[in-house]
Design a protein around this motif. Structure first.
Motif, PDB file in Angstrom:
ATOM      1  N   LEU A 283      13.952 -22.311  30.934  1.00  0.00           N
ATOM      2  CA  LEU A 283      14.057 -23.691  30.656  1.00  0.00           C
ATOM      3  C   LEU A 283      14.985 -24.250  29.972  1.00  0.00           C
ATOM      4  CD1 LEU A 283      10.279 -24.797  30.835  1.00  0.00           C
ATOM      5  CD2 LEU A 283      11.655 -25.329  32.516  1.00  0.00           C
TER       6      LEU A 283
ATOM      7  N   ILE B  94      15.341 -23.168  35.894  1.00  0.00           N
ATOM      8  CA  ILE B  94      14.165 -23.810  36.035  1.00  0.00           C
ATOM      9  C   ILE B  94      13.623 -23.443  37.322  1.00  0.00           C
ATOM     10  CG2 ILE B  94      12.836 -25.872  35.866  1.00  0.00           C
ATOM     11  CD1 ILE B  94      14.637 -27.141  34.094  1.00  0.00           C
TER      12      ILE B  94
ATOM     13  N   PRO C 207       5.992 -21.850  40.110  1.00  0.00           N
ATOM     14  CA  PRO C 207       5.542 -20.825  38.937  1.00  0.00           C
ATOM     15  C   PRO C 207       5.753 -19.421  39.463  1.00  0.00           C
ATOM     16  CG  PRO C 207       4.060 -22.882  39.250  1.00  0.00           C
ATOM     17  CD  PRO C 207       4.988 -22.572  40.429  1.00  0.00           C
TER      18      PRO C 207
ATOM     19  N   SER D 248       4.748 -23.786  29.677  1.00  0.00           N
ATOM     20  CA  SER D 248       6.173 -23.338  30.055  1.00  0.00           C
ATOM     21  C   SER D 248       7.011 -24.408  30.639  1.00  0.00           C
ATOM     22  CB  SER D 248       5.823 -22.009  31.044  1.00  0.00           C
ATOM     23  OG  SER D 248       5.049 -21.233  30.508  1.00  0.00           O
ATOM     24  N   TYR D 249       6.568 -25.410  31.124  1.00  0.00           N
ATOM     25  CA  TYR D 249       7.324 -26.433  31.468  1.00  0.00           C
ATOM     26  C   TYR D 249       7.696 -27.505  30.572  1.00  0.00           C
ATOM     27  CZ  TYR D 249       6.687 -24.265  36.299  1.00  0.00           C
ATOM     28  OH  TYR D 249       6.950 -23.432  37.221  1.00  0.00           O
TER      29      TYR D 249
ATOM     30  N   THR E  94       8.096 -31.128  32.486  1.00  0.00           N
ATOM     31  CA  THR E  94       8.916 -31.283  33.761  1.00  0.00           C
ATOM     32  C   THR E  94       7.967 -30.744  34.922  1.00  0.00           C
ATOM     33  OG1 THR E  94       9.382 -28.908  33.786  1.00  0.00           O
ATOM     34  CG2 THR E  94      10.789 -30.406  32.454  1.00  0.00           C
ATOM     35  N   THR E  95       8.584 -31.056  36.171  1.00  0.00           N
ATOM     36  CA  THR E  95       7.794 -30.762  37.363  1.00  0.00           C
ATOM     37  C   THR E  95       7.989 -29.228  37.922  1.00  0.00           C
ATOM     38  OG1 THR E  95       9.436 -31.759  38.784  1.00  0.00           O
ATOM     39  CG2 THR E  95       7.468 -33.029  38.223  1.00  0.00           C
ATOM     40  N   GLY E  96       8.722 -28.606  37.229  1.00  0.00           N
ATOM     41  CA  GLY E  96       9.133 -27.203  37.431  1.00  0.00           C
ATOM     42  C   GLY E  96      10.424 -27.085  38.160  1.00  0.00           C
TER      43      GLY E  96
ATOM     44  N   ARG F  23      -1.171 -31.421  34.659  1.00  0.00           N
ATOM     45  CA  ARG F  23      -0.415 -30.491  34.069  1.00  0.00           C
ATOM     46  C   ARG F  23      -0.403 -30.866  32.537  1.00  0.00           C
ATOM     47  NH1 ARG F  23       4.845 -28.661  36.370  1.00  0.00           N
ATOM     48  NH2 ARG F  23       3.553 -27.463  37.811  1.00  0.00           N
TER      49      ARG F  23
END
Length: 746
Positions: free
Chosen positions: A372, A377, A381, A393-394, A430-432, A468
Motif C-alpha cells: 500500500l 494496491i 483482497p 491492511s487498507y 482505502t477501498t482497495g 470496513r
C-alpha cells in the motif's frame, strides 16, 4: 496501546512504483519479516538489551518472595503440624464428579485467559488474528504460571508462537496482560470484600477488623471506577518519568469482566475438589482464594507454590487445613499441570508446522501494508497477502506529505475540508484501489470516519466503506463512529442501522451568486468600511509566505484563546499552511491577520483565521470577502465557512440542553455573528455510531480530542525555527487556473 505509525507517503501510489527491497527480497522498513527460519529461531533472545530486560524482570521477583518467606516464618508452627499422609489420603477420596466439575471450571477460566490476549492484541494493533491471539495467550499463561517468572516465561512463549512479532512486542503484550489481570483482580477482590456478608467471615483474617476489609474493598472499587472514568477526561496519566496511556472505557470494562469470570471459575475449580462438608463455604473460600491467588501471582513462583498456600492458611480456619490442602494439591494438577502439558504439545505442533514451511502470521499483513505504501494496491483482497482482506491492511498511515494520487483525490473531493489530511494526524481507509478513501481519525475510545468519503464513485461509497471501518474499530478495540458527515452520508449510515444525531451546522456560500450589496449583508458592508478606513489592505499570497510573522500572530492568538483546537480543526504549521490558499491582511507594512483555505476543484473551505490583537474591526471580514471574490472569478461553486455547534432552538430534549450549554461558551456567539454577516446557507452535519450508547461514548471522546489534542507529528511541526530550509515557503497553486484575475480592492 499505540497509534498507527506515522510514515511519509512521498512516492506515487501508481502501478509502476518501485519498491526498495532488502537483501532478502522484502520491502525495506518495519514491514520486513525476520529472515531467520522459524525452525532455527532460538527461544532465548541474544541481544544485550533483551538480556537486560530479563535480568530486571528476575530482580522484580525478589521483594514478593521475601514477603512470602516472612509470612511463612510466622506460620512455621502451623505448617509443621500438617499431616502429609492425611493430605494424600484426602486427595484419593475425591470422586469423579468433583474432578469433572473442576475440569469444566478450568476450561471456563482458561477461555477468559485467552480473551485477555485477544483484547490486548487488538488494543496494541498487532497483525495477529483474535483467535490465534487467544490460543497463544492460553498456551503462554498455562506455561508461565506453571514454571513461574510469568513476565519472562510468558514473553518467551508468545515470542516463539507469534513469529510475526518481535521479542520486545511480546514482552510488552505480556506486561500489559499481567497489568490488566492485576487491575481486574483488585476490582473483583474489592467487590467481593464489600459484598461479603459479615456472618460468613468467621475465621477470616478480617473477622476482627471489618474496617480493614471495608477499606481494601472500597480501594479496589475506587481503582476500577477511576480507570473506567479517566479516559473520558485524559488519554494518559503521569507515571514516574513517563505517561501511561489509558485504555478505552469499554476495554477496561471487558477486562474487569474477564477477570471476574477467570477468578470465579478458578475459585470454583478449587472449591469443587474439597470434600462435601469438610471445607469452608464458597463465599468464605472466595475472598481467601483471591488474596492467595494475588500473592502467588506477584511472587512469580511455579504454580504459585508457597505464597498461595501460606496466604490461604493464614486466611482460613485451622480445622479446614487437611482437606483444603488436599484440594489444593488436586487443583494444581487440574488447573496447572494438565493445561501446561497441553500447551507444551501445542508448542511442539506449532513448531513442526512452521518447520514445514508455513508462513508466519503477520507477515502477510506487513507485506500488504508495504505494498500500500509503495503504490501496489490490489483491486481485490485475494490479490494481496493472506491478511490483506482485513481492514487495517487498507489503512494508509498518517503523513504530512501525500502522494500525487492522493493529492488528486483530494483535489476532486466533494468537500475541500478533506485537505485536513495534510496536517499529518490522520490516516486514510482505502477501498482497495486508488480511486476512493475515507479520512480515519483515532481517539482514545473511537475510530472515526471524518467528514465524507472522497473519490469515485460517490454513489454508495459510504455504505461500501462502513463495514470496513467497523471492522477496523473492532480490531483496535474501539468504537466506530462518523463525525461531521453530510446528510447524504447520514442517510447511508441510517440505512446500515446506525444511530445519527445532529452535531454541527455548516455555513456555506455560493460564490457565483455572492454580492456584497444585498440587504441581508448590510452588517458586512459596515465591517468592510471600518477596515478600509483603518487602512487595511488584503491580498492573496502567491509568492513566499511570511511564515515568521504568521507564526508570531498565531502564537499571540493561541495564547489569548488558551490553545488551539485540533482533531477536525486545522492547527498552524508551516508545511500545512504552505499547501493552502492563504490571504494576508496588512496595515501599512505590518501583517495583522491571515486566513487559510482548503481548495479543491469544486469547493473552498475556510480553515485558519488568525488576527493580531491590534487588528482593526472588520479585518477578518475583509479577508473572507477577498476570498469570495476570487472564488467567484475561478467559478468555484461552493465556499464553506466551516461549522458551528447547532442552535439549541432547533433541537429538543437532552440534546437541546447540551447544545444550549455549549453555545454559551465564550467565542461561539461572536463566531456565529461573524459568519451570519455573510448571509450564508446553513447545512446540518451529523454524528453517527452503531447505537445511542456508542453516540454518547463518541461524543465525549471526540470532544476531548478537539479540546485537548496531542502534539502534531514532528514532520508537521518542523517549520518555525526548526527547519534547515528558508522560513518562506511558496504556495502550490498549480491546480488553480494559470491566469488569475487581479484582486479587487476591498
Amino acid at each position: 496501546m499505540r497509534h498507527e505509525r506515522i510514515t511519509r507517503i512521498d512516492r506515487p501510489l501508481g502501478a509502476g512504483a518501485r519498491i526498495r527491497r532488502g537483501p532478502h527480497g522484502h520491502p525495506l522498513g518495519d514491514a520486513a519479516p525476520n529472515p531467520t527460519p522459524v525452525s532455527k529461531r532460538r527461544l532465548i533472545p541474544t541481544k544485550n538489551a533483551d538480556q537486560n530486560v530479563i535480568r530486571r524482570a528476575l530482580l522484580r521477583q525478589a521483594l514478593p518472595l521475601i514477603a512470602v518467606i516472612a509470612v511463612g516464618v510466622l506460620l512455621r508452627a502451623r505448617i509443621a503440624a500438617l499431616d502429609v499422609a492425611a493430605i494424600w489420603a484426602a486427595v484419593g477420596s475425591i470422586n469423579a464428579q468433583q474432578w469433572a466439575l473442576a475440569c469444566a471450571a478450568t476450561l471456563i477460566s482458561y477461555w477468559s485467559l485467552g480473551r485477555y490476549d485477544a483484547v490486548i492484541h487488538r488494543l496494541t494493533d498487532t497483525p495477529i488474528a483474535p483467535r490465534t491471539a487467544a490460543r497463544t495467550g492460553i498456551a503462554a499463561i498455562a506455561i508461565s504460571q506453571t514454571v513461574g517468572l510469568g513476565l519472562v516465561s510468558g514473553a518467551l512463549v508468545r515470542w516463539h508462537l507469534n513469529t510475526g512479532l518481535s521479542f520486545a512486542q511480546c514482552l510488552k503484550i505480556t506486561a500489559v496482560v499481567a497489568t490488566s489481570f492485576l487491575l481486574g483482580w483488585f476490582v473483583i477482590l474489592g467487590i467481593v470484600l464489600i459484598a461479603l456478608p459479615p456472618e460468613t467471615s468467621d475465621g477470616l483474617i478480617f473477622a476482627g477488623t471489618p474496617a480493614a476489609r471495608q477499606m481494601l474493598g472500597w480501594a479496589g472499587i475506587a481503582l476500577g471506577a477511576a480507570v473506567v472514568i479517566a479516559p473520558q477526561f485524559t488519554p494518559a496519566i503521569p507515571l514516574l518519568k513517563s505517561r501511561l496511556r489509558m485504555p478505552p472505557t469499554h476495554v477496561t470494562l471487558r477486562i474487569i469482566f474477564l477477570a471476574g469470570v477467570d477468578t470465579l471459575a478458578a475459585a470454583f475449580a478449587l472449591w469443587a475438589l474439597v470434600p462435601d462438608g469438610l471445607g469452608p463455604q464458597f463465599v468464605v473460600l472466595l475472598p481467601a482464594f483471591l488474596l492467595a491467588l494475588g500473592a502467588g501471582f506477584l511472587a512469580g513462583t511455579p504454580c504459585g507454590i508457597g505464597p498461595f498456600e501460606i496466604t490461604l492458611l493464614a486466611m482460613l480456619p485451622a480445622h479446614h487445613e487437611t482437606h483444603l490442602l488436599a484440594a489444593v494439591v488436586a487443583w494444581r494438577g487440574v488447573y496447572f499441570a494438565a493445561p501446561a502439558c497441553l500447551a507444551a504439545l501445542y508448542i511442539i505442533y506449532h513448531s513442526a508446522t512452521r518447520a514445514n514451511g508455513a508462513s508466519p502470521e503477520g507477515a502477510g499483513h506487513r507485506e500488504a501494508q508495504a505494498a500500500l505504501l509503495n503504490g501496489q494496491i490490489p483491486e481485490r483482497p485475494s490479490e494481496a497477502a493472506p491478511l490483506a482482506h482485513s481492514a487495517s491492511s487498507y489503512l494508509l498511515p498518517a503523513a504530512s506529505t501525500l502522494s500525487p494520487q492522493l493529492e488528486a483525490l483530494l483535489e476532486h473531493s466533494q468537500r475541500a475540508e478533506t485537505g485536513l489530511l495534510r496536517q499529518g494526524e490522520h490516516g486514510v481507509l482505502t477501498t482497495g484501489n486508488t480511486r476512493a478513501g475515507w479520512i480515519v481519525a483515532r481517539t482514545n475510545a473511537c475510530i472515526v470516519g471524518l467528514l465524507d468519503p472522497f473519490g469515485t464513485p460517490q454513489r454508495g461509497l459510504a455504505s461500501a466503506l462502513l463495514p470496513r471501518l467497523h471492522a477496523l474499530a473492532k480490531r483496535n478495540a474501539r468504537t466506530a463512529c462518523l463525525y461531521k458527515i453530510s446528510p447524504r452520508v447520514a442517510v447511508q449510515a441510517r440505512r446500515a442501522g446506525w444511530a445519527i444525531v445532529p452535531v454541527a451546522t455548516e455555513a456555506w456560500i455560493a460564490p457565483l451568486a455572492y454580492k456584497c450589496e444585498t440587504p441581508n449583508r448590510a452588517a458586512l458592508r459596515r465591517k468592510l468600511r471600518k477596515a478600509e478606513k483603518s487602512g487595511v489592505r488584503t491580498l492573496c499570497a502567491e509568492g513566499p509566505l511570511p511564515l515568521i510573522e504568521m507564526q508570531r500572530i498565531s502564537e499571540e492568538w493561541v495564547s489569548a484563546h488558551r490553545g488551539e483546537r485540533g482533531f477536525s480543526m486545522g492547527r498552524f504549521a508551516a508545511q500545512y499552511v504552505s499547501a493552502q490558499r492563504v490571504y494576508l491582511a496588512y496595515q501599512g507594512d505590518t501583517l495583522i491577520a491571515f486566513a487559510t483555505f482548503h481548495t479543491g476543484a469544486r469547493e473552498w473551505a475556510l480553515d485558519l483565521m488568525r488576527a493580531a490583537p491590534q487588528a482593526p474591526d472588520g479585518t477578518m471580514h475583509s479577508l473572507l470577502h477577498a476570498a469570495l471574490q476570487d472564488a467567484r472569478a475561478f467559478k468555484i461553486r461552493r465556499l464553506t465557512l466551516a461549522a458551528l455547534p447547532p442552535e439549541a432552538a432547533t433541537l429538543r430534549g437532552i440534546a437541546a440542553q447540551v447544545w444550549r450549554h455549549l453555545n454559551a461558551v465564550k467565542g461561539i456567539a461572536g463566531l456565529r455573528q461573524f459568519k451570519s454577516s455573510f448571509a450564508p446557507n446553513w447545512q446540518t452535519l451529523y454524528l453517527a455510531a452503531p447505537s445511542p450508547l456508542h453516540i454518547a461514548v463518541a461524543s465525549i471522546s471526540i470532544a476531548h480530542a478537539i479540546h485537548r489534542p496531542p502534539p502534531l507529528p514532528q514532520a508537521s511541526r518542523e517549520n518555525l525555527g526548526t527547519r534547515s530550509e528558508p522560513t518562506d515557503a511558496r504556495l502550490p497553486h498549480a491546480r488553480l487556473p494559470a491566469k488569475r484575475p487581479p484582486p479587487k480592492p476591498s
